[in-house]
Enzyme design. Structure first.
Site, mmCIF file in Angstrom:
data_model
loop_
_atom_site.group_PDB
_atom_site.id
_atom_site.type_symbol
_atom_site.label_atom_id
_atom_site.label_comp_id
_atom_site.label_asym_id
_atom_site.label_seq_id
_atom_site.Cartn_x
_atom_site.Cartn_y
_atom_site.Cartn_z
ATOM 1 N N CYS A 4 12.239 23.289 -15.154
ATOM 2 C CA CYS A 4 13.561 23.155 -15.794
ATOM 3 C C CYS A 4 14.202 24.488 -16.194
ATOM 4 O O CYS A 4 15.294 24.503 -16.765
ATOM 5 C CB CYS A 4 13.457 22.245 -17.022
ATOM 6 N N CYS B 14 5.922 23.759 -21.670
ATOM 7 C CA CYS B 14 7.376 23.818 -21.783
ATOM 8 C C CYS B 14 7.824 22.878 -22.892
ATOM 9 O O CYS B 14 7.631 21.658 -22.786
ATOM 10 C CB CYS B 14 8.041 23.431 -20.465
ATOM 11 N N ASP C 243 9.919 51.656 -4.280
ATOM 12 C CA ASP C 243 10.584 51.682 -5.581
ATOM 13 C C ASP C 243 9.543 51.975 -6.666
ATOM 14 O O ASP C 243 8.620 51.204 -6.870
ATOM 15 C CB ASP C 243 11.249 50.322 -5.828
#
Length: 450
Positions: A212, A231, A359
């Site tokens: 979600c 969650c 990077d």
């Protein structure tokens, strides 16, 4: 075996023999050579093997080594790719290099680069996938962590009958519905923690709920995004663990003692992240029928592997060579250094080649500020991007007067002899580590090869 496959196998084995015995190297070229003749040669070489694929961001090489040592206790000779050459050509080389011996069960335990899982699975048809963790790493190659996991899942979907042995503390590994049999491992260090509600620090990878997109919370957090997650918005939570670490008994930079189930285990390497690697190996070993005593014995006998806390003796120095390649892995190494009781010298080597990730901004996400600098008596900065590394250390509070810059490995080897401490930790990116080991071999400090 087709004529083309047979030619590829013979040519690959011959090139491996020459490179290994004459030039003291050759972890990927024989595989490349054989694949030029027959692109599907791996399918032929792997026929009859029960294959375990180990993949994820951090811990692949150590987990693979621990699994191999454990399974040897019960099944004898195990095929593997010990050099960490984990792309398709390196895996082909591992099969070409293997001397087939009579064993109870033909098993291959292979470290596989995350982006190579699909192409390897197409040819190998593995019976087990071992998933360690997913963190930001070489974003120019992999992208975000969700992209990396998609690459792994695309391979798993080609082997629906394979068992998945995954880190249950990583929320991403239980987020996708797959038909495979699943076994989860993780940490459970505290009881009665259901009322505990923790959040991960700012800038932690992978703390959005995969269901979600709400921020995940933790009943218990081990490091980074790993722990007993839940969650509060949709109820997504850690899956049931079959295997778990119950207690961390002791940690030093060179040793770990911990409890799994009712038994204590130890390995001669440091870092909480390596307890996860040991737990993954333990889970595989138990699924393959090993007793707890057999696993404990294999851990106690575990040998260090190149570049992964490899100990090198040189002119009275004890040099610990450690691969670092992303912020989470580097953070855990820095935390491990804070368990060092003696004074030491620190060497940092930063390259930005393709195999390292071009990077280098990830060094700013690691917590050099939290490193106990009181025990560090000298710092050497090197690698192609020594200036970036030196600036990062200065910003984190290191005294520039303690820092020396080297521009090549010969200079570094000369400086090692002058360091004021017996203990030396070298934190190095991948290509810098390979180059340093080559130079050390040329100076007869270590043996050539892996």
């Amino acid at each position: 075996m087709s004529f083309k496959a047979n030619v590829a196998k013979v040519a690959g084995k011959s090139s491996y023999w020459f490179l290994h015995n004459v030039l003291k190297g050759g972890t990927s070229f024989p595989g490349k050579f054989a694949m030029k003749i027959d692109p599907n040669v791996l399918s032929t070489l792997a026929k009859g093997y029960e294959t375990i694929i180990v993949t994820g961001t951090n811990g692949k090489t150590m987990t693979t080594a621990l699994i191999v040592e454990a399974l040897k206790k019960k099944y004898g000779d195990i095929l593997t790719n010990p050099s960490g050459s984990n792309m398709q050509q390196g895996i082909v080389t591992a099969f070409l290099a293997h001397k087939n011996k009579k064993v109870k069960r033909k098993i291959a335990v292979l470290e596989v680069d995350e982006a190579n899982v699909k192409m390897v699975t197409e040819l190998l048809h593995p019976s087990v996938f071992v998933l360690t963790n997913i963190f930001r790493d070489q974003m120019d190659r992999y992208g975000e962590i969700y992209t990396t996991y998609d690459k792994i899942v695309s391979g798993i979907k080609l082997a629906p009958n394979a068992t998945i042995i995954a880190n249950g503390d990583a929320s991403i590994f239980s987020s996708v519905e797959l038909p495979n049999n699943k076994v989860f491992y993780g940490f459970k260090l505290a009881d009665d923690k259901e009322d505990v509600d923790l959040k991960a620090p700012v800038n932690t990878d992978g703390v959005l709920c995969p269901k979600c997109d709400h921020i995940l919370h933790f009943h218990e957090r081990i490091y980074a995004n790993l722990g007993d997650f839940f969650c509060p918005n949709c109820g997504y939570h850690r899956p049931e663990l079959k295997y778990q670490v119950n207690r961390i008994i002791d940690q030093t930079p060179n040793s770990l003692a911990f409890q799994m189930g009712q038994k204590d285990y130890s390995i001669n390497i440091g870092g909480t992240y390596n307890i996860y690697n040991a737990l993954a190996a333990y889970s595989v070993a138990r699924e393959f029928g090993l007793s707890e005593d057999e696993v404990a014995q294999s851990f106690a006998e575990n040998k260090r592997i190149f570049g992964r806390q490899e100990i090198i003796k040189y002119k009275g120095k004890e040099i610990d060579l450690i691969l670092v390649k992303n912020p989470v892995g580097l953070d855990e190494v820095l935390h491990m250094l804070n368990t060092e009781k003696d004074n030491y010298s620190l060497v940092t080597l930063l390259n930005a080649n393709h195999a390292d990730g071009i990077d280098t901004s990830w060094i700013w996400d690691a917590d050099y500020e939290g490193l106990d600098k009181s025990k560090i008596k000298k710092v050497i900065v090197g690698g192609h991007r020594w200036h970036d590394m030196g600036f990062r250390l200065e910003v984190s509070g290191f005294d520039p007067g303690l820092m020396t810059t080297v521009t090549n490995d010969n200079e570094l080897i000369d400086e090692l002899d002058k360091l004021p401490t017996k203990k030396v930790y070298i934190l190095s990116t991948y290509t810098a580590m390979l180059a340093l080991r080559k130079s050390m071999a040329e100076h007869k400090i270590i043996k050539a090869g892996m």
